[in-house]
Design an enzyme around this catalytic site. Structure first.
Site, mmCIF file in Angstrom:
data_model
loop_
_atom_site.group_PDB
_atom_site.id
_atom_site.type_symbol
_atom_site.label_atom_id
_atom_site.label_comp_id
_atom_site.label_asym_id
_atom_site.label_seq_id
_atom_site.Cartn_x
_atom_site.Cartn_y
_atom_site.Cartn_z
ATOM 1 N N LYS A 136 0.836 -1.190 0.000
ATOM 2 C CA LYS A 136 0.000 0.000 0.000
ATOM 3 C C LYS A 136 0.878 1.250 0.000
ATOM 4 O O LYS A 136 2.052 1.163 0.380
ATOM 5 C CB LYS A 136 -0.939 -0.003 1.220
ATOM 6 C CG LYS A 136 -0.282 0.375 2.541
ATOM 7 C CD LYS A 136 -1.320 0.577 3.609
ATOM 8 C CE LYS A 136 -0.692 1.075 4.892
ATOM 9 N NZ LYS A 136 -0.203 2.457 4.828
ATOM 10 N N HIS A 166 -0.894 -6.083 5.739
ATOM 11 C CA HIS A 166 -0.413 -6.960 6.808
ATOM 12 C C HIS A 166 -1.193 -6.753 8.101
ATOM 13 O O HIS A 166 -1.196 -7.607 8.980
ATOM 14 C CB HIS A 166 1.069 -6.706 7.072
ATOM 15 C CG HIS A 166 1.352 -5.370 7.685
ATOM 16 N ND1 HIS A 166 1.460 -4.216 6.945
ATOM 17 C CD2 HIS A 166 1.522 -4.991 8.970
ATOM 18 C CE1 HIS A 166 1.688 -3.193 7.743
ATOM 19 N NE2 HIS A 166 1.732 -3.635 8.977
ATOM 20 N N LYS A 170 -4.035 -13.202 9.337
ATOM 21 C CA LYS A 170 -5.061 -14.252 9.320
ATOM 22 C C LYS A 170 -5.649 -14.495 10.699
ATOM 23 O O LYS A 170 -6.853 -14.698 10.841
ATOM 24 C CB LYS A 170 -4.466 -15.539 8.760
ATOM 25 C CG LYS A 170 -5.508 -16.611 8.475
ATOM 26 C CD LYS A 170 -4.898 -17.777 7.682
ATOM 27 C CE LYS A 170 -4.533 -17.369 6.285
ATOM 28 N NZ LYS A 170 -4.031 -18.494 5.466
ATOM 29 N N GLU A 204 -1.235 5.159 18.738
ATOM 30 C CA GLU A 204 0.059 4.673 19.196
ATOM 31 C C GLU A 204 0.898 5.806 19.753
ATOM 32 O O GLU A 204 0.737 6.977 19.394
ATOM 33 C CB GLU A 204 0.802 3.964 18.065
ATOM 34 C CG GLU A 204 0.957 4.768 16.799
ATOM 35 C CD GLU A 204 1.574 3.946 15.669
ATOM 36 O OE1 GLU A 204 2.088 2.846 15.934
ATOM 37 O OE2 GLU A 204 1.541 4.413 14.528
ATOM 38 N N ASP A 223 -2.627 6.866 5.690
ATOM 39 C CA ASP A 223 -1.726 5.821 6.162
ATOM 40 C C ASP A 223 -2.464 4.664 6.821
ATOM 41 O O ASP A 223 -2.130 3.495 6.583
ATOM 42 C CB ASP A 223 -0.716 6.420 7.148
ATOM 43 C CG ASP A 223 0.313 5.402 7.615
ATOM 44 O OD1 ASP A 223 0.853 4.674 6.762
ATOM 45 O OD2 ASP A 223 0.567 5.337 8.828
ATOM 46 N N HIS A 228 -6.186 0.091 6.288
ATOM 47 C CA HIS A 228 -6.306 -0.875 7.372
ATOM 48 C C HIS A 228 -7.650 -0.799 8.095
ATOM 49 O O HIS A 228 -8.343 -1.809 8.273
ATOM 50 C CB HIS A 228 -5.195 -0.655 8.394
ATOM 51 C CG HIS A 228 -3.818 -0.741 7.829
ATOM 52 N ND1 HIS A 228 -3.455 -1.640 6.848
ATOM 53 C CD2 HIS A 228 -2.682 -0.035 8.117
ATOM 54 C CE1 HIS A 228 -2.170 -1.486 6.565
ATOM 55 N NE2 HIS A 228 -1.682 -0.523 7.314
ATOM 56 N N LYS A 326 -0.740 9.311 16.046
ATOM 57 C CA LYS A 326 0.629 9.091 16.509
ATOM 58 C C LYS A 326 0.949 10.017 17.670
ATOM 59 O O LYS A 326 0.278 11.029 17.886
ATOM 60 C CB LYS A 326 1.615 9.339 15.362
ATOM 61 C CG LYS A 326 1.634 8.254 14.298
ATOM 62 C CD LYS A 326 2.757 8.504 13.311
ATOM 63 C CE LYS A 326 2.929 7.323 12.376
ATOM 64 N NZ LYS A 326 3.339 6.092 13.091
#
Length: 459
Positions: A136, A166, A170, A204, A223, A228, A326
């Protein structure tokens, strides 16, 4: 696959994430008979490449049994490095024809370079069975994502294109699906009759950390949320799939995203902010605008929040609040489902009647159910109880899970072309509004919980 070709082999992504992920995969015997080729513009020697592979494999090698160590050492010693300029016509095509096929070509490159490399290829340049793996962002808006998809699907079939996310490992995906569809307790109430709101949050403490070259041109919305968090939202909201086959799962994700939009009153449905100087865990954090490589005139946000509406019968009226930031005072990575209050609370109870909440942690994988119970002492006073359990994590690293899908031809964890375009369709109007300053860019000190004026529905 017979060969894994990593373009951008000398870059940070390869050394820090791809090779350790591959090593864990090999250690567990889930990637055998593979030939590893690193390629890049840098004139690396065979020794430099061997050192990189050895360093990235070290942790897996130390933890492996004899069979795992043997497999890792074989892969390392047979690996090779090729110098290639993917922006030079014919060079990438020539390289792929010399490798044992079928080949998975991993573009661990800046998106613009990867796109340029693909535009220089023609369908006849790639041997049958070739898979293309893209990082991405997939385009910079809906129109560019459409053009990129056209370029890729002229080279290989859609199910041979792996657009990497990512974040949706899974274990994370299957934990959400198992929780939702294998429990009669939850599935009947997973709708707008019982749920008040859903939040998907990835906050985060990490600040810019020398990533200005990428991040200052992207920001928190592009981002994290555009890719995501929209996909995590779709998995939380999707209808029950017929099976766990990739087509059924990705059809369900696509249906949710096609039904999703952000209210065009962006001053009410979106918020953005940027951190100023502060302190995190005793470390002084400079003002974002003063960080090396940052262009303050871009007004890049480091904290973004949008409220998404899913316009279907199950979710109409339920706000899905997606937030990522962030340099915040604490790490919060979870989906929070807040249920509506009970329709009637019998007279006589005292204390606070708080809504039932379900928290699904994204790292570590946890599950918390917060409910009201009779309190200690006065049994008529309501008290809060938390039922908590750790969910099963994968034995692989996130990029190991991604690579396993690539090597086995399973695109379940890959973003399908149409959903990549829909993610941009959802956020493009927000980005346009922010570019014209329809929504104020607020500020918050690094190490705080965000701007003082923001109220957190979870608090």
């Amino acid at each position: 696959m017979a060969t894994l070709l990593i373009l951008g082999a000398s870059g940070d992504l390869t050394g820090r994430l791809l090779l350790p992920g591959l090593a864990r995969l090999v250690r567990h015997g889930r990637a055998t008979g593979l030939h590893l080729v690193g390629a890049g513009y840098d004139a690396w020697t065979a020794e430099q490449w061997s050192e990189r592979v050895a360093h990235s494999f070290a942790a897996a090698l130390e933890a492996a049994d004899d069979a795992g160590q043997s497999a890792l050492n074989l892969l390392r010693t047979t690996s090779e490095y090729r110098r290639v300029d993917v922006t030079a016509p014919g060079e990438l095509a020539q390289l792929t024809t010399t490798l044992p096929g079928p080949t998975a070509v991993y573009f661990a490159l800046p998106p613009a370079i990867a796109e340029q490399a693909c535009e220089l290829l023609s369908p006849g340049d790639l041997p049958a069975g070739t898979r293309l793996v893209m990082e991405k962002p997939f385009g910079t808006d809906q129109a560019s994502a459409f053009r990129l998809n056209e370029t890729l699907t002229q080279l290989v079939p859609e199910d041979h294109i792996h657009r990497v996310d990512h974040f949706l490992g899974k274990a994370t995906v299957l934990n959400i699906l198992g929780l939702r569809f294998a429990n009669r307790l939850l599935e009947p109430v997973w709708n707008n009759l019982h749920i008040d709101r859903v939040e998907v949050v990835y906050d985060e403490a990490l600040a810019l950390e020398s990533r200005a070259g990428y991040y200052d041109g992207a920001g928190a919305l592009r981002d994290m949320i555009q890719s995501h968090l929209l996909h995590a939202m779709a998995i939380l909201a999707m209808e029950s799939p017929v099976s766990l086959h990739e087509r059924d799962l990705r059809d369900g994700v696509g249906a949710v995203l096609r039904a999703s939009s952000v209210d065009p009153d962006f001053a009410r449905s979106t918020r953005r902010a940027r951190y100023t100087a502060g302190t995190i865990d005793g470390k002084d954090i400079p003002d974002y605008a003063a960080e090396d490589g940052v262009d303050p005139s871009r007004r890049t946000e480091t904290l973004a929040e949008i409220t998404v509406s899913i316009n279907n019968a199950r979710w109409s009226g339920v706000p899905f609040i997606l937030r990522s930031g962030k340099a915040l005072g604490g790490s919060r990575k979870e989906a929070l489902v807040t249920f509506k209050p009970v329709s009637h609370l019998p007279t006589g109870f005292s204390g606070q009647d708080s809504p039932t909440q379900l928290r699904i942690g994204f790292g570590p994988e946890t599950l918390k159910l917060e409910i009201d119970v009779n309190g200690p002492g006065d049994i008529f006073a309501l008290d809060r109880a938390v039922l908590e359990v750790e969910l099963n994590a994968s034995e692989l690293l996130p990029y190991g899970e991604v690579l396993e899908g690539v090597l086995t031809g399973d695109p379940t964890l890959s973003v399908r072309g149409d959903t990549a375009e829909d993610c941009w369709r959802i956020v493009d109007p927000v980005l346009d509004a922010w570019a014209t300053n329809e929504v104020a860019l607020e500020e918050y000190p690094a190490g705080s919980s965000g701007p003082a004026a923001w109220t957190d529905p979870a608090s």
